[in-house]
Write a protein that holds these residues in place. Structure first.
Motif, mmCIF file in Angstrom:
data_model
loop_
_atom_site.group_PDB
_atom_site.id
_atom_site.type_symbol
_atom_site.label_atom_id
_atom_site.label_comp_id
_atom_site.label_asym_id
_atom_site.label_seq_id
_atom_site.Cartn_x
_atom_site.Cartn_y
_atom_site.Cartn_z
ATOM 1 N N ARG A 155 0.860 -1.179 0.000
ATOM 2 C CA ARG A 155 0.000 0.000 0.000
ATOM 3 C C ARG A 155 0.900 1.233 0.000
ATOM 4 O O ARG A 155 2.034 1.187 0.469
ATOM 5 C CB ARG A 155 -0.890 0.027 1.238
ATOM 6 C CG ARG A 155 -1.859 -1.155 1.348
ATOM 7 C CD ARG A 155 -2.672 -1.058 2.635
ATOM 8 N NE ARG A 155 -3.645 -2.143 2.733
ATOM 9 C CZ ARG A 155 -3.426 -3.295 3.377
ATOM 10 N NH1 ARG A 155 -2.251 -3.507 3.977
ATOM 11 N NH2 ARG A 155 -4.358 -4.236 3.422
ATOM 12 N N VAL A 156 0.364 2.359 -0.466
ATOM 13 C CA VAL A 156 1.174 3.581 -0.520
ATOM 14 C C VAL A 156 1.615 4.003 0.879
ATOM 15 O O VAL A 156 2.747 4.454 1.074
ATOM 16 C CB VAL A 156 0.407 4.718 -1.244
ATOM 17 C CG1 VAL A 156 -0.869 5.108 -0.511
ATOM 18 C CG2 VAL A 156 1.308 5.924 -1.440
ATOM 19 N N ASP A 161 5.912 4.463 5.033
ATOM 20 C CA ASP A 161 6.322 4.191 6.420
ATOM 21 C C ASP A 161 7.486 3.218 6.535
ATOM 22 O O ASP A 161 7.946 2.925 7.647
ATOM 23 C CB ASP A 161 5.133 3.626 7.213
ATOM 24 C CG ASP A 161 4.043 4.669 7.440
ATOM 25 O OD1 ASP A 161 4.354 5.878 7.346
ATOM 26 O OD2 ASP A 161 2.895 4.288 7.705
ATOM 27 N N LEU A 162 7.966 2.707 5.419
ATOM 28 C CA LEU A 162 9.027 1.699 5.433
ATOM 29 C C LEU A 162 10.310 2.268 6.048
ATOM 30 O O LEU A 162 10.782 3.330 5.647
ATOM 31 C CB LEU A 162 9.292 1.236 4.002
ATOM 32 C CG LEU A 162 10.017 -0.097 3.787
ATOM 33 C CD1 LEU A 162 9.245 -1.253 4.402
ATOM 34 C CD2 LEU A 162 10.218 -0.331 2.296
ATOM 35 N N GLU A 210 14.938 10.104 10.805
ATOM 36 C CA GLU A 210 13.919 9.243 11.414
ATOM 37 C C GLU A 210 14.028 7.787 10.956
ATOM 38 O O GLU A 210 13.245 6.946 11.383
ATOM 39 C CB GLU A 210 12.530 9.782 11.093
ATOM 40 C CG GLU A 210 12.284 11.186 11.619
ATOM 41 C CD GLU A 210 10.981 11.765 11.108
ATOM 42 O OE1 GLU A 210 10.006 11.752 11.894
ATOM 43 O OE2 GLU A 210 10.929 12.205 9.951
ATOM 44 N N GLY A 211 14.971 7.514 10.082
ATOM 45 C CA GLY A 211 15.183 6.134 9.665
ATOM 46 C C GLY A 211 14.294 5.647 8.548
ATOM 47 O O GLY A 211 14.249 4.447 8.266
ATOM 48 N N TYR A 212 13.565 6.552 7.876
ATOM 49 C CA TYR A 212 12.704 6.114 6.781
ATOM 50 C C TYR A 212 13.539 5.775 5.552
ATOM 51 O O TYR A 212 14.532 6.431 5.267
ATOM 52 C CB TYR A 212 11.669 7.192 6.437
ATOM 53 C CG TYR A 212 10.613 7.333 7.498
ATOM 54 C CD1 TYR A 212 9.631 6.359 7.649
ATOM 55 C CD2 TYR A 212 10.618 8.415 8.373
ATOM 56 C CE1 TYR A 212 8.665 6.465 8.633
ATOM 57 C CE2 TYR A 212 9.650 8.530 9.366
ATOM 58 C CZ TYR A 212 8.677 7.552 9.495
ATOM 59 O OH TYR A 212 7.734 7.649 10.475
ATOM 60 N N PHE A 213 13.114 4.740 4.841
ATOM 61 C CA PHE A 213 13.881 4.288 3.683
ATOM 62 C C PHE A 213 13.754 5.267 2.521
ATOM 63 O O PHE A 213 14.746 5.650 1.905
ATOM 64 C CB PHE A 213 13.419 2.888 3.258
ATOM 65 C CG PHE A 213 14.291 2.274 2.197
ATOM 66 C CD1 PHE A 213 15.529 1.762 2.509
ATOM 67 C CD2 PHE A 213 13.868 2.220 0.875
ATOM 68 C CE1 PHE A 213 16.349 1.203 1.528
ATOM 69 C CE2 PHE A 213 14.661 1.659 -0.114
ATOM 70 C CZ PHE A 213 15.915 1.152 0.220
ATOM 71 N N LEU A 222 9.355 10.699 2.815
ATOM 72 C CA LEU A 222 8.580 10.867 1.586
ATOM 73 C C LEU A 222 7.125 10.545 1.912
ATOM 74 O O LEU A 222 6.786 9.411 2.230
ATOM 75 C CB LEU A 222 9.105 9.936 0.489
ATOM 76 C CG LEU A 222 8.448 10.063 -0.887
ATOM 77 C CD1 LEU A 222 8.667 11.450 -1.476
ATOM 78 C CD2 LEU A 222 8.988 8.998 -1.832
ATOM 79 N N SER A 223 6.273 11.532 1.861
ATOM 80 C CA SER A 223 4.871 11.357 2.267
ATOM 81 C C SER A 223 4.058 10.646 1.194
ATOM 82 O O SER A 223 4.476 10.543 0.037
ATOM 83 C CB SER A 223 4.240 12.726 2.544
ATOM 84 O OG SER A 223 4.156 13.472 1.337
#
Length: 307
Positions: A155-156, A161-162, A210-213, A222-223
């Motif tokens: 899902r987007v 959130d990955l 924040e550790g987002y991929f 990236l929202s």
């Protein structure tokens, strides 16, 4: 809407986020529905605690007449009110759930839109070529985003959130936190790994806030809105304009192509994170001619085995 009703709605949204693990998008939609219903009741000199099933039905009819609301949208609003009154009943604020007594709104099942193999090949080839011609952060990221969407069916919100720690390039796996905070492990293919590895080089240049991929050009998360904007731009550049395509379209495309290639429905259910197999069964619309041929060749009474 009075002060007390605002408190109920605020407590409801907190419950959806903290206890039910709903996405911020769903929480916001549910909040809007309840507020809209409260205003409707105000015109009838009622409040949210004095509701009958008939008033909920009247509210849905009102939306249909005034706003031309589709049956799907009416059903979504009924689901929101059922959840709200279930919440109030659990806290003994209402004696029963009035929305539960309103019959479901019958909807026609709409087959999900998906890209053909030639269309997805054209899209991914365009992104890869663009990156190879200009090896920069944006080209690497966009290629990786589309490759992972098509390879995994995420899902987007799940892709946005990955976290970096949940992407295993060596084993080609991602750990995903889906709806209801359910966790699942999803594999991806070699093409996606290649794109992700290229992107990882550029991702390492940013401070890991924040550790987002997946991040934007400033290094922030990236929202989902940002991802949708990328889709609009890339599809226009790639010349795929015949269909209305969104991130969810690639989710549908993944499921459709996986089943068309002989994949099992249960595997698709696990990968998509569907709680029920019935949700996944909509994808059995794919390639009926191929399914008929397989049936004719394998079923013992088809009369064609061994021919």
């Amino acid at each position: 809407m009075n002060y007390k009703e605002n408190d109920f709605i605020k407590a409801f949204t907190q419950y959806l986020e903290a206890e039910r693990g709903y996405s911020s998008h769903t929480v916001e939609n549910y909040r809007r529905v309840v507020e809209q219903f409260a205003l409707f009741l105000q015109g009838r000199k009622k409040n949210l605690l004095e509701v009958t099933p008939e008033e909920i039905s009247s509210f849905l009819v009102h939306l249909k007449v005034q706003n031309g609301l589709s049956r799907v949208s009416q059903q979504n609003r009924l689901s929101a009110l059922r959840t709200f009154y279930r919440f109030l009943k659990k806290r003994e604020l209402v004696p029963f759930n009035p929305a539960q007594e309103v019959g479901g709104i019958k909807t026609e099942k709409k087959l999900p839109a998906f890209l053909t193999l030639s269309e997805i090949d054209k899209l991914l080839s365009f992104l890869k070529k663009k990156y190879l011609e200009n090896k920069c952060f944006l080209n690497a990221r966009n290629w990786a985003v589309f490759e992972l969407f098509y390879a995994s069916g995420l899902r987007v919100s799940e892709l946005a959130d990955l976290k970096r720690e949940n992407v295993d390039l060596h084993n080609r796996l991602v750990r995903v936190h889906g709806k209801g905070k359910r966790e699942r492990i999803v594999p991806f293919n070699e093409s996606a790994r290649q794109a992700l590895q290229e992107y990882q080089v550029f991702r390492g240049l940013f401070e890991d806030k924040e550790g987002y991929f997946f991040v934007n050009r400033r290094g922030g998360k990236l929202s989902t809105r940002g991802i949708r904007k990328i889709f609009e731009r890339v599809l226009k550049e790639a010349g795929i304009l015949e269909k209305k395509v969104s991130p969810h379209t690639l989710r549908h495309t993944f499921a459709t192509h996986f089943l068309a290639g002989g994949g099992e429905l249960r595997v698709v259910q696990e990968m998509l994170g569907h709680a029920s197999l019935s949700t996944t069964q909509i994808y059995t619309h794919i390639d009926w001619e191929r399914m008929r041929r397989v049936y004719d060749l394998t079923h013992p009474h088809s009369g064609r085995r061994g021919n």
